[in-house]
Scaffold this active site. Structure first.
Site, PDB file in Angstrom:
ATOM      1  N   ALA A   1     -39.786 -31.016  -2.727  1.00  0.00           N
ATOM      2  CA  ALA A   1     -40.510 -30.160  -1.775  1.00  0.00           C
ATOM      3  C   ALA A   1     -39.983 -30.287  -0.346  1.00  0.00           C
ATOM      4  CB  ALA A   1     -41.997 -30.501  -1.817  1.00  0.00           C
TER       5      ALA A   1
ATOM      6  N   ARG B   1     -37.092 -29.147   0.737  1.00  0.00           N
ATOM      7  CA  ARG B   1     -36.238 -28.017   1.128  1.00  0.00           C
ATOM      8  C   ARG B   1     -36.483 -26.834   0.195  1.00  0.00           C
ATOM      9  NH1 ARG B   1     -31.020 -29.243  -0.285  1.00  0.00           N
ATOM     10  NH2 ARG B   1     -31.346 -31.277  -1.222  1.00  0.00           N
TER      11      ARG B   1
ATOM     12  N   ASP C   1     -37.039 -40.643  -7.164  1.00  0.00           N
ATOM     13  CA  ASP C   1     -35.963 -39.960  -7.881  1.00  0.00           C
ATOM     14  C   ASP C   1     -36.549 -39.558  -9.232  1.00  0.00           C
ATOM     15  OD1 ASP C   1     -33.843 -39.241  -9.458  1.00  0.00           O
ATOM     16  OD2 ASP C   1     -32.572 -40.933  -8.881  1.00  0.00           O
TER      17      ASP C   1
ATOM     18  N   TYR D   1     -26.184 -26.819 -16.243  1.00  0.00           N
ATOM     19  CA  TYR D   1     -27.373 -26.272 -15.571  1.00  0.00           C
ATOM     20  C   TYR D   1     -28.145 -25.335 -16.514  1.00  0.00           C
ATOM     21  CZ  TYR D   1     -30.078 -23.939 -11.867  1.00  0.00           C
ATOM     22  OH  TYR D   1     -31.098 -23.418 -11.087  1.00  0.00           O
TER      23      TYR D   1
ATOM     24  N   ALA E   1     -28.126 -25.256 -19.786  1.00  0.00           N
ATOM     25  CA  ALA E   1     -28.749 -26.018 -20.880  1.00  0.00           C
ATOM     26  C   ALA E   1     -30.011 -26.724 -20.379  1.00  0.00           C
ATOM     27  CB  ALA E   1     -27.754 -27.042 -21.434  1.00  0.00           C
TER      28      ALA E   1
ATOM     29  N   LYS F   1     -32.038 -25.832 -17.951  1.00  0.00           N
ATOM     30  CA  LYS F   1     -33.135 -24.890 -17.681  1.00  0.00           C
ATOM     31  C   LYS F   1     -33.689 -24.285 -18.966  1.00  0.00           C
ATOM     32  CE  LYS F   1     -33.286 -25.324 -13.204  1.00  0.00           C
ATOM     33  NZ  LYS F   1     -34.460 -25.940 -12.573  1.00  0.00           N
TER      34      LYS F   1
HETATM   35  P1  NAP Z   1     -32.436 -27.051  -2.937  1.00  0.00           P
HETATM   36  O1  NAP Z   1     -32.650 -26.234  -1.704  1.00  0.00           O
HETATM   37  O2  NAP Z   1     -31.099 -27.620  -3.221  1.00  0.00           O
HETATM   38  O3  NAP Z   1     -33.531 -28.236  -2.956  1.00  0.00           O
HETATM   39  C1  NAP Z   1     -33.543 -29.144  -4.000  1.00  0.00           C
HETATM   40  C2  NAP Z   1     -34.744 -30.036  -3.877  1.00  0.00           C
HETATM   41  O4  NAP Z   1     -34.757 -30.927  -5.011  1.00  0.00           O
HETATM   42  C3  NAP Z   1     -34.712 -30.904  -2.635  1.00  0.00           C
HETATM   43  O5  NAP Z   1     -36.028 -31.033  -2.149  1.00  0.00           O
HETATM   44  C4  NAP Z   1     -34.209 -32.245  -3.163  1.00  0.00           C
HETATM   45  O6  NAP Z   1     -34.671 -33.372  -2.436  1.00  0.00           O
HETATM   46  C5  NAP Z   1     -34.847 -32.252  -4.528  1.00  0.00           C
HETATM   47  N1  NAP Z   1     -34.172 -33.175  -5.446  1.00  0.00           N
HETATM   48  C6  NAP Z   1     -32.892 -33.159  -5.860  1.00  0.00           C
HETATM   49  N2  NAP Z   1     -32.648 -34.202  -6.680  1.00  0.00           N
HETATM   50  C7  NAP Z   1     -33.822 -34.886  -6.783  1.00  0.00           C
HETATM   51  C8  NAP Z   1     -34.222 -36.051  -7.470  1.00  0.00           C
HETATM   52  N3  NAP Z   1     -33.371 -36.732  -8.234  1.00  0.00           N
HETATM   53  N4  NAP Z   1     -35.502 -36.462  -7.341  1.00  0.00           N
HETATM   54  C9  NAP Z   1     -36.380 -35.799  -6.555  1.00  0.00           C
HETATM   55  N5  NAP Z   1     -36.055 -34.677  -5.873  1.00  0.00           N
HETATM   56  C10 NAP Z   1     -34.791 -34.241  -5.987  1.00  0.00           C
HETATM   57  O7  NAP Z   1     -32.829 -26.230  -4.257  1.00  0.00           O
HETATM   58  P2  NAP Z   1     -33.592 -24.832  -4.426  1.00  0.00           P
HETATM   59  O8  NAP Z   1     -32.585 -23.750  -4.361  1.00  0.00           O
HETATM   60  O9  NAP Z   1     -34.790 -24.765  -3.573  1.00  0.00           O
HETATM   61  O10 NAP Z   1     -34.020 -24.955  -5.966  1.00  0.00           O
HETATM   62  C11 NAP Z   1     -35.275 -25.472  -6.349  1.00  0.00           C
HETATM   63  C12 NAP Z   1     -35.432 -25.272  -7.843  1.00  0.00           C
HETATM   64  O11 NAP Z   1     -35.331 -23.887  -8.161  1.00  0.00           O
HETATM   65  C13 NAP Z   1     -34.374 -25.984  -8.675  1.00  0.00           C
HETATM   66  O12 NAP Z   1     -34.940 -26.465  -9.866  1.00  0.00           O
HETATM   67  C14 NAP Z   1     -33.391 -24.876  -8.992  1.00  0.00           C
HETATM   68  O13 NAP Z   1     -32.676 -25.128 -10.171  1.00  0.00           O
HETATM   69  C15 NAP Z   1     -34.326 -23.708  -9.141  1.00  0.00           C
HETATM   70  N6  NAP Z   1     -33.703 -22.404  -8.935  1.00  0.00           N
HETATM   71  C16 NAP Z   1     -33.125 -22.079  -7.746  1.00  0.00           C
HETATM   72  C17 NAP Z   1     -32.548 -20.832  -7.582  1.00  0.00           C
HETATM   73  C18 NAP Z   1     -31.932 -20.396  -6.289  1.00  0.00           C
HETATM   74  O14 NAP Z   1     -31.363 -19.316  -6.266  1.00  0.00           O
HETATM   75  N7  NAP Z   1     -32.023 -21.154  -5.218  1.00  0.00           N
HETATM   76  C19 NAP Z   1     -32.551 -19.935  -8.651  1.00  0.00           C
HETATM   77  C20 NAP Z   1     -33.139 -20.303  -9.848  1.00  0.00           C
HETATM   78  C21 NAP Z   1     -33.713 -21.537  -9.980  1.00  0.00           C
HETATM   79  P3  NAP Z   1     -33.806 -33.970  -1.183  1.00  0.00           P
HETATM   80  O15 NAP Z   1     -33.915 -32.947  -0.117  1.00  0.00           O
HETATM   81  O16 NAP Z   1     -34.492 -35.244  -0.838  1.00  0.00           O
HETATM   82  O17 NAP Z   1     -32.409 -34.127  -1.692  1.00  0.00           O
END
Ligand code: NAP
Length: 247
Positions: free
Chosen positions: A13, A15, A63, A155, A157, A159
């Site tokens: 949460a 970012r 984590d 990725y 797999a 999801k």
């Molecule tokens: P993002 O901006 O890269 O943010 C990722 C978040 O996950 C950050 O808060 C990060 O924390 C946290 N994180 C990463 N590894 C972690 C771990 N091991 N333990 C706890 N927290 C962890 O990603 P986003 O684009 O918002 O994506 C969020 C979700 O939506 C993901 O599951 C992604 O696969 C999915 N999604 C995104 C898109 C898209 O277009 N953006 C599309 C489809 C699905 P830190 O900041 O502390 O690293």
């Protein structure tokens, strides 16, 4: 307010989409635990934003791929909130390479965070939801899990695995007052999509019928819908939000 007196934890949460979800849940009246793994300053900012709208918010560093760490986080969260009504499994990463170039470490890392992470976080909160006969679990999947993608075997797999998990859990928990759903975004304007090379972004936009990328706030509103009483009759669903890219 749709979520007055509810308590929630959103993974990842600090970012992007997770941040927007945490803020939207708080705006609807929920107290929110803000999970992150490394971006402490960003997570603190989310906590402050939530406190500004008059809700309780706590930092919940862990984590998600590490079960003992996740268990500790859950104990601390439950100590602060008393119970947890809403769990949003949003934390996720990508590590793209064609399959031929993808090494085992990259495969494991993506599966460990995106899929094991959902198991871990759900496992540590589910018993108290069952005990209270109420719970809302929302998992953030992806269009890539639905259609696959060049360079994203790990990725995709992960999801698709989360979606199969969602449906299985929805069936197991439907009789216990708990709904389990997924939201499958297409391409949303976050750091994840900003990292896509400009040429590829342009090509993608041409293929999206609505001719734009989605906004994190739009995904957040879908989550609010699923966890509020408005979405109370929905379980085992995957709500696609992709600008028409998949139809
Ligand atoms: P993002 O901006 O890269 O943010 C990722 C978040 O996950 C950050 O808060 C990060 O924390 C946290 N994180 C990463 N590894 C972690 C771990 N091991 N333990 C706890 N927290 C962890 O990603 P986003 O684009 O918002 O994506 C969020 C979700 O939506 C993901 O599951 C992604 O696969 C999915 N999604 C995104 C898109 C898209 O277009 N953006 C599309 C489809 C699905 P830190 O900041 O502390 O690293």
């Amino acid at each position: 307010m749709k979520l007055k007196d509810r308590t929630a934890l959103v993974t990842g949460a600090s970012r992007g989409i997770g941040r927007a979800i945490a803020l939207a849940l708080a705006e609807e009246g929920a107290d929110v635990a803000v999970n992150y793994v490394s971006s402490e300053a960003a997570a603190k900012d989310v906590v402050e934003q939530i406190q500004k709208v008059g809700r309780k918010a706590i930092l919940a560093r862990a984590d998600v791929s590490d079960y003992p760490d996740t268990f500790r986080m859950a104990q601390e969260t439950l100590k602060e909130f008393g119970h947890l009504d809403i769990l949003v499994n949003n934390a996720g990463i990508s590590s793209d390479k064609t399959f031929v170039k993808m090494d085992h470490a990259s495969w494991r890392r993506v599966l460990a965070i995106n899929l094991d992470g959902v198991f871990n976080c759900t496992k540590v909160f589910i018993d108290q939801m069952i005990k209270r006969s109420f719970g809302r679990v929302v998992n953030i999947t992806s269009i890539i899990g639905q259609i696959g993608n060049f360079g994203q075997a790990n990725y995709a797999a992960s999801k698709a695995g989360v979606m199969a998990f969602t449906k299985s859990l929805a069936k197991e928990l439907a009789g216990k007052g708990i709904t389990v759903n997924a939201v499958a975004p297409g391409f949303i304007e976050t750091e994840m999509v900003e990292a896509i090379p400009e040429k590829v972004r342009h090509r993608l936009l041409e293929q999206i019928p609505l001719k734009r990328f989605g906004r994190a706030e739009e995904v957040a509103r879908a989550v609010v819908y699923l966890v509020s009483s408005d979405g109370g009759y929905i379980t085992g669903a995957e709500l696609s939000m992709n600008g028409g890219l998949l139809m």
